[in-house]
Structures are given as structure tokens and as C-alpha cells.
Design a protein around this motif. Structure first.
Motif, PDB file in Angstrom:
ATOM      1  N   ASP A  14       0.830  -1.206   0.000  1.00  0.00           N
ATOM      2  CA  ASP A  14       0.000   0.000   0.000  1.00  0.00           C
ATOM      3  C   ASP A  14       0.870   1.263   0.000  1.00  0.00           C
ATOM      4  OD1 ASP A  14      -2.229  -1.518   0.030  1.00  0.00           O
ATOM      5  OD2 ASP A  14      -2.579  -1.344   2.195  1.00  0.00           O
ATOM      6  N   GLN A  15       1.938   1.219   0.788  1.00  0.00           N
ATOM      7  CA  GLN A  15       2.846   2.365   0.832  1.00  0.00           C
ATOM      8  C   GLN A  15       3.455   2.619  -0.545  1.00  0.00           C
ATOM      9  OE1 GLN A  15       3.480   4.250   3.736  1.00  0.00           O
ATOM     10  NE2 GLN A  15       1.677   3.038   4.215  1.00  0.00           N
ATOM     11  N   VAL A  16       3.919   1.537  -1.149  1.00  0.00           N
ATOM     12  CA  VAL A  16       4.591   1.622  -2.449  1.00  0.00           C
ATOM     13  C   VAL A  16       3.684   2.300  -3.467  1.00  0.00           C
ATOM     14  CG1 VAL A  16       5.275   0.154  -4.379  1.00  0.00           C
ATOM     15  CG2 VAL A  16       6.169  -0.306  -2.088  1.00  0.00           C
ATOM     16  N   ILE A  27      12.485   2.055 -12.637  1.00  0.00           N
ATOM     17  CA  ILE A  27      11.663   2.390 -11.475  1.00  0.00           C
ATOM     18  C   ILE A  27      11.737   3.866 -11.056  1.00  0.00           C
ATOM     19  CG2 ILE A  27      11.703   2.033  -8.940  1.00  0.00           C
ATOM     20  CD1 ILE A  27      11.214  -0.931  -9.553  1.00  0.00           C
ATOM     21  N   PRO A  28      12.914   4.518 -11.099  1.00  0.00           N
ATOM     22  CA  PRO A  28      12.918   5.947 -10.716  1.00  0.00           C
ATOM     23  C   PRO A  28      11.969   6.792 -11.565  1.00  0.00           C
ATOM     24  CG  PRO A  28      15.154   5.115 -10.873  1.00  0.00           C
ATOM     25  CD  PRO A  28      14.254   4.026 -11.392  1.00  0.00           C
ATOM     26  N   ARG A  29      11.728   6.357 -12.800  1.00  0.00           N
ATOM     27  CA  ARG A  29      10.839   7.133 -13.679  1.00  0.00           C
ATOM     28  C   ARG A  29       9.379   7.018 -13.263  1.00  0.00           C
ATOM     29  NH1 ARG A  29      14.421   7.016 -19.128  1.00  0.00           N
ATOM     30  NH2 ARG A  29      16.333   6.646 -17.976  1.00  0.00           N
ATOM     31  N   ASN A  30       9.057   6.045 -12.394  1.00  0.00           N
ATOM     32  CA  ASN A  30       7.676   5.876 -11.941  1.00  0.00           C
ATOM     33  C   ASN A  30       7.365   6.642 -10.658  1.00  0.00           C
ATOM     34  OD1 ASN A  30       7.065   3.890 -13.964  1.00  0.00           O
ATOM     35  ND2 ASN A  30       8.211   2.399 -12.766  1.00  0.00           N
ATOM     36  N   VAL A  31       8.412   7.188 -10.037  1.00  0.00           N
ATOM     37  CA  VAL A  31       8.209   7.786  -8.713  1.00  0.00           C
ATOM     38  C   VAL A  31       7.724   9.227  -8.831  1.00  0.00           C
ATOM     39  CG1 VAL A  31       9.392   8.461  -6.580  1.00  0.00           C
ATOM     40  CG2 VAL A  31       9.931   6.283  -7.666  1.00  0.00           C
ATOM     41  N   LYS A  32       6.723   9.550  -8.017  1.00  0.00           N
ATOM     42  CA  LYS A  32       6.213  10.928  -7.979  1.00  0.00           C
ATOM     43  C   LYS A  32       7.342  11.900  -7.639  1.00  0.00           C
ATOM     44  CE  LYS A  32       1.528  10.086  -6.266  1.00  0.00           C
ATOM     45  NZ  LYS A  32       0.731   9.957  -5.044  1.00  0.00           N
ATOM     46  N   LEU A  61      13.001   1.337  -1.888  1.00  0.00           N
ATOM     47  CA  LEU A  61      11.860   0.568  -1.383  1.00  0.00           C
ATOM     48  C   LEU A  61      11.107  -0.091  -2.536  1.00  0.00           C
ATOM     49  CD1 LEU A  61      10.041  -0.242   1.023  1.00  0.00           C
ATOM     50  CD2 LEU A  61       8.688   1.802   0.546  1.00  0.00           C
ATOM     51  N   LEU A  62      10.861   0.701  -3.596  1.00  0.00           N
ATOM     52  CA  LEU A  62      10.147   0.163  -4.757  1.00  0.00           C
ATOM     53  C   LEU A  62      10.926  -0.977  -5.405  1.00  0.00           C
ATOM     54  CD1 LEU A  62       8.770   3.416  -6.291  1.00  0.00           C
ATOM     55  CD2 LEU A  62       7.483   1.293  -6.212  1.00  0.00           C
TER      56      LEU A  62
END
Ligand SMILES: [Zn+2]
Lengths: 291, 326
Positions: free
Chosen positions: A11-13, A48-53, A86-87
Motif C-alpha cells: 500500500d505504501q509503495v 523504477i525511478p521514472r515511476n516515482v512521484k 523501497l520500490l
């Protein structure tokens, strides 16, 4: 540390991923579950970094212990992690079982092509991989790394080494290297349980070397040497407890004397009121330590 | 690359003592420097001179590689070890990844390298495909230049183009024509190692013009000052291309100091020694000015082997003026 579970982490992710990309990532994960193409795994892992807000880019996260994030009954300690880390670790925990050979080859490939931040995540994830015994050589190699954050991800707040590095020599290398590189020694998981006479011997040699060079000695070293105290260690410790201007160093030596099996050290401590009060462990990094 | 003969002092022009006070408070970005060949002393003096970020283009190592694994290890070191090494001095390390023109001539190896590139170009901190282009201007060089332009287009990455030393003017025109032929936006292409002979065409065609300040064999910075005076600061950037040859890792701040002395405005200096390179390579999505303004998180145990006195993230400073080593 308060434990949380894997579902809560998921959920956090989700909360850290750009709104329109969560569905896409889940879709890729189910594709990987159906048919784990190494190329796709590598691509998703790297991107993955490209998916982070953007608002989450600089966050640092601490959850304490997470139970059941991977298939092993080994907790993961999330301590001061980036959202990307974390992701990435969560993503790695979702990779399905492919049989040992294919699974290990898949993860190995991620290691082989990793950049600095990817390496940190891959090593932090050691407790969650399937076939936990298969990662011992990888762990040993990571301990040799010259890149500080990589070493730290293995040495500190990580349950893998103490549970799965079967070879005592490999464990001792981890601890010695942690002293050499000034890691956060008290937070090496399993430090007390895996302590051993060979390690104490090597640490004593190291202390002599530091002393000769007039360099500081980490007080935790004496806590590890304590249970295996001998004449050689005692000689140096006696010198230092008298010369030292550092209270924590004196307290560590007094504590080690008091709790040792070496009669001369125990008597030395008992004879002197100052040493008895110095040996009190309240507020020290070894307070929770049990001999 | 260089001929190591003694230069006649008189031919080197007037000597001006290095005075970094002239550029105190300015921030610099060196968009082309090969740190694998440089020492920690260089990192220290670069940080002292105000360099906050750099780009390390993938290039050849002086000795041609004979196997694919050494290419992989090299690319890995650009995104791994070198990134860490720079961070210890508070410098952000970015890189461009590509197959250089010299080694493109070993076709069997070049094929294998092309298969390797997609593993690296999508990594964090990889701000372009580079440095690629022509050296001898052979058919093989052209083939891999074209293939890598396509790769950059597909990945949405800027391209850092190395232009040849020999037959430079024609080689530069040809590099640009081929990029346009492949449908690249000239705003996504940085043409490097320009001279007085090439700059006009590069700017007229809408490309970025980079200048390498490199003693003896490339541009001197007095010539650079003249170019900025003549063409203004738009789409022009300065780099050191410091490597394993006789070169100068402080070429960017030194050129800025000379520009201050020559009466070029601070705004223009900031553009050619900092901002323009960031604007050009920020198109990768892997670099922005905000990132350079943040202090590097050195509390991440970013410490050097064997050294324990690095709290606060600073590397311990050697006393270079003392014969005592402690
Ligand atoms: Zn170069």
C-alpha cells in the motif's frame, strides 16, 4: 522497532508511484509472473525511478522490520531508504519462482549490469531472495565492494549475513571490514550471536595496529574482544583505559573486563571503584548486549 | 593525441597566474571529462574551484579493448564506482554511454557492444549517447554512428558528438548532416571539440556547440574568449575533456576566470560554463538544476576505504605542502 507486514508495504509503495503509472506497473508485474523474460525484468527494475512521484523523490523512509516481504521467514529492515530503493526491493520480492537455476541467473544478471543505486537495492534485498543459501558468494563479493553505500546495505540493518553466511571467515571479514570502514557497528545484525574467538583475535591485532599508529579505536571493538580476553588483549586494554581521554572507550574496556572470563581482568576491575562505575552500560551502544 | 615536445614559452602567450578569487561564488559544470583517468587530487581541486557536476562520456582508454567484458566493466564503472568517487567530493557525476569512433573500427567487437548499450542507456544519471562520431571517417565509423543515432532517438536521449581531429571541418559538417538525415532535432545534439572554423555552421544549423579547452592540441582559452565575444553565449558550452593525456581538469573555471578578466558579463559566463550544458543534457530527464543545488547526501556511508574521519561527507584533505604523511 515496530514490525509491519508485506501487504502494508504494498500500500505504501502504491502511494509513491505516479498516478497513471501504478496500473502499468501492475500489468508488467503480472506479465513477469506469467512469463519472466529477463529483458523485461531488467527494464522494469532500471526504470523504477521514472515511476516515482516528484514529491517522493527525496523522501527517506524507515519502517523498522517488515515481516514476509519475500518468501523467506527473514525480516527486512527498512531504515533510511529512498523511495526508489523501497520500490526496487518490493519489485524484487514479486519475482516468481522459476526454479533455482533460472531464478538465480535472473537476479545475477541484475547485479552484473547494476549502477550504484541499483547495487544498493539489490544487496539490501538479500533477505528476500528465494534460495537464500545461493547468495552467499554474492554477499561475500558485496562486502569487498569499494562503494560505501553498497557495503553499508549489506553490513548494517541486514539480517542476511548473520543468518546465511555459514563460513565463519566470511562473517569475520564482514565485521573487520566494518571496523576498517567505520560503519555503524552496533547495528550489524547478529554481531553478538556470531562473535567468536578468531574474530576477537583479529580485532586485537587490529587494535594493536591502530594504537601504534596513534589512531582512534572504536569502543565496540572491546565489547567483541571481551568474551575472549587473553593476556595480549588485556595488556593493551589496561594501557588504554589509563591513557584514554575518551569516556566511552574507558567504559567499553571496563565493561569488557567485568564481563570477561579472564580472572586478572575481573579482579583488576573489582579492585577499583572507578572501573566498577565505568562498567555500567546504561546509555551505551552495547546496553542491549547480553553476554 | 598530444606530441610531448617542449613548447616554446614565447609561443604560449602571456602567463597569467591562477587566481580563483575571480570566479569565487560561481558554480561550474564540466560536460566532458574522463574522470577514470584522474586522481583524487583532481577531484579535490575541481570541488575547490566550484565544479558541482560533470559528465563523463564513454570513450576509449588509450589502449584498444579486445573483448566485450572490458566494455561492460567500463560502462559499469561509469555508473558505479566513478559515480561514488565523485560523490565523496560533493560532485554530481553523470555520464553518456556509447561506442566511440576509434573502437567502432573493430567490427566484430562493435556488434557485441551495440547489444550491450541498451542495458546502460536507460540507467539513472545517463544523460545521453556519447561520445560518438568520426575519427578516421571510415565506413565502419559511419555505420555505428548511424546506429547509435537511432538508439538515441528511440531512447529520447541527447547525443554527444566527438568530431575528428583530422579533416575536422568536413567531418563536423558530415556529422551534422547525418544526424539531420536520421531525423534528430539539432537541439538534441551537442557537437563537441569545435574551433573557429566550425562554430558558425554548427550554430547556424541549430546544434549546440561545445568547445574543449585542452592545452597544445585543441582550443586555448584565449581563443575561447574571442569566440564568446564574437558569437555571444547562446548554445555555446565549454569543457575540459581532461583524460589520460596532458590536459587540465580546471579548464572550465580557468576559462571563466579569463572571461571575467576580459570583461565578459557574469550572465554570459554562467551560460557557457554552467547553464547551457545543463539545459542541453537535462533533455534526457536525468539531470536538472534542482539536483545540482541539493547537497549530496553524504551521510550514506559514502566513505573511502580505510578512512574513518569522513563524517559530514568531506574527504580528509592531504597537506600537499608538507613532507609529513600521517
Ligand atoms: Zn572525450
Amino acid at each position: 522497532m515496530n514490525g509491519v507486514n508485506a501487504g502494508w508495504v504494498a500500500d505504501q509503495v502504491a502511494g509513491y508511484i505516479k498516478d497513471n503509472q501504478w496500473e502499468g506497473l501492475k500489468e508488467k508485474l503480472s506479465e513477469i509472473a506469467r512469463s519472466p523474460q529477463p529483458g523485461l525484468v531488467a527494464q522494469v527494475f532500471t526504470a523504477i525511478p521514472r515511476n516515482v512521484k516528484p514529491s517522493a523523490q527525496q523522501l527517506r523512509i524507515s519502517f523498522g522490520e517488515v515481516e514476509g516481504l519475500g518468501p523467506n521467514p527473514v525480516p527486512v529492515i527498512v531504515r533510511d531508504w529512498s523511495v526508489v530503493q523501497l520500490l526496487r526491493v518490493w519489485f524484487l520480492s514479486q519475482i516468481p519462482d522459476l526454479g533455482q537455476e533460472a531464478y538465480v541467473a535472473l537476479i545475477d544478471r541484475l547485479f552484473k549490469y547494476s549502477d550504484m543505486e541499483e547495487s544498493v537495492s539489490l544487496y539490501a534485498a538479500l533477505p528476500i531472495y528465494r534460495y537464500p543459501k545461493a547468495w552467499q558468494q554474492r554477499c561475500i563479493e558485496g562486502i569487498r565492494s569499494n562503494i560505501g553505500p553498497v557495503r553499508k546495505a549489506i553490513m548494517v540493518f541486514n539480517h542476511y549475513p548473520s543468518r546465511f553466511l555459514e563460513d565463519e571467515k566470511a562473517w569475520n571479514q564482514l565485521v573487520l571490514k566494518a571496523f576498517f570502514t567505520d560503519e555503524d557497528i552496533p547495528n550489524i545484525i547478529g554481531l553478538n550471536q556470531r562473535n567468536n574467538p578468531n574474530l576477537a583475535q583479529a580485532l586485537t591485532d587490529y587494535a594493536y595496529e591502530r594504537y601504534a599508529a596513534k589512531r582512534e579505536i572504536n569502543p565496540m571493538l572491546w565489547i567483541l574482544v571481551g568474551p575472549y580476553l587473553d593476556e595480549r588483549a588485556f595488556d593493551l586494554m589496561e594501557r588504554i583505559i589509563i591513557e584514554s581521554q575518551i569516556p566511552l572507550e574507558q567504559r567499553a574496556i571496563a565493561y569488557a573486563f567485568k564481563h570477561s572470563n579472564y580472572d586478572i581482568a575481573r579482579e583488576y576491575c573489582a579492585k577499583n571503584d572507578r572501573f566498577i562505575s565505568l562498567s555500567d552500560d546504561s546509555g551505551t551502544p552495547w546496553e542491549a548486549w547480553e553476554y | 593525441m598530444c606530441s610531448y615536445h617542449e613548447q616554446d614559452r614565447a609561443s604560449m602567450g602571456q602567463r597569467i597566474a591562477l587566481d580563483l578569487e575571480l570566479v569565487k561564488g560561481l558554480r561550474f559544470f564540466d560536460p566532458h571529462i574522463h574522470m577514470v583517468s584522474r586522481t583524487t587530487d583532481d577531484y579535490q581541486s575541481m570541488a575547490d574551484a566550484g565544479i558541482v557536476g560533470l559528465i563523463e562520456p564513454a570513450f576509449w582508454l588509450g589502449q584498444p579493448r579486445t573483448g566485450i567484458d572490458t566494455f561492460r566493466d567500463y560502462y559499469s564503472s561509469l555508473v558505479g564506482w566513478e559515480r561514488f568517487r565523485a560523490s565523496q567530493f560533493g560532485i554530481r557525476h553523470f555520464c553518456t554511454i556509447g561506442l566511440n569512433s576509434r573502437e567502432a573500427n573493430n567490427e566484430a567487437l562493435a556488434e557485441a557492444v551495440m547489444e550491450l548499450l541498451p542495458f546502460y542507456i536507460y540507467k539513472e544519471g545517463v544523460v545521453g549517447v556519447g561520445e560518438i562520431g568520426f575519427d578516421d571517417q571510415t565506413a565502419a565509423e559511419e555505420k555505428y554512428y548511424r546506429l547509435q543515432l537511432e538508439l538515441a532517438k528511440e531512447a529520447g536521449l541527447p547525443v554527444q558528438v566527438h568530431t575528428p581531429h583530422r579533416d575536422k571541418t568536413r567531418g563536423t559538417s558530415r556529422s551534422m548532416d547525418i544526424a539531420l538525415e536520421h531525423g534528430l532535432d539539432p537541439g538534441m545534439v551537442i557537437i563537441d571539440h569545435n574551433t573557429e572554423e566550425t562554430v558558425k555552421e554548427v550554430l547556424d544549423k541549430g546544434f549546440w556547440a561545445a568547445f574543449t579547452i585542452y592545452p597544445f592540441t585543441k582550443m586555448g582559452n584565449e581563443r575561447m574568449v574571442q569566440i564568446v565575444k564574437e558569437y555571444g553565449p547562446e548554445r555555446i558550452m565549454v569543457n575540459s575533456a581532461a583524460d589520460w593525456g596532458i590536459s587540465d581538469p580546471l579548464a572550465v573555471p580557468k576559462t571563466a576566470a579569463l572571461m571575467v578578466k576580459s570583461g565578459i558579463s557574469k550572465v554570459a559566463i554562467e551560460l557557457v560554463c554552467y547553464k547551457n550544458a545543463i539545459t542541453a543534457f537535462a533533455q534526457s530527464g536525468q539531470l536538472d538544476e534542482g539536483l545540482l543545488n541539493e547537497k549530496i547526501d553524504v551521510d550514506q556511508g559514502q566513505k573511502f576505504e580505510g578512512n574513518s574521519i569522513l563524517r559530514g561527507g568531506q574527504q580528509p584533505r592531504r597537506d600537499t605542502g608538507s613532507i609529513i604523511i600521517s
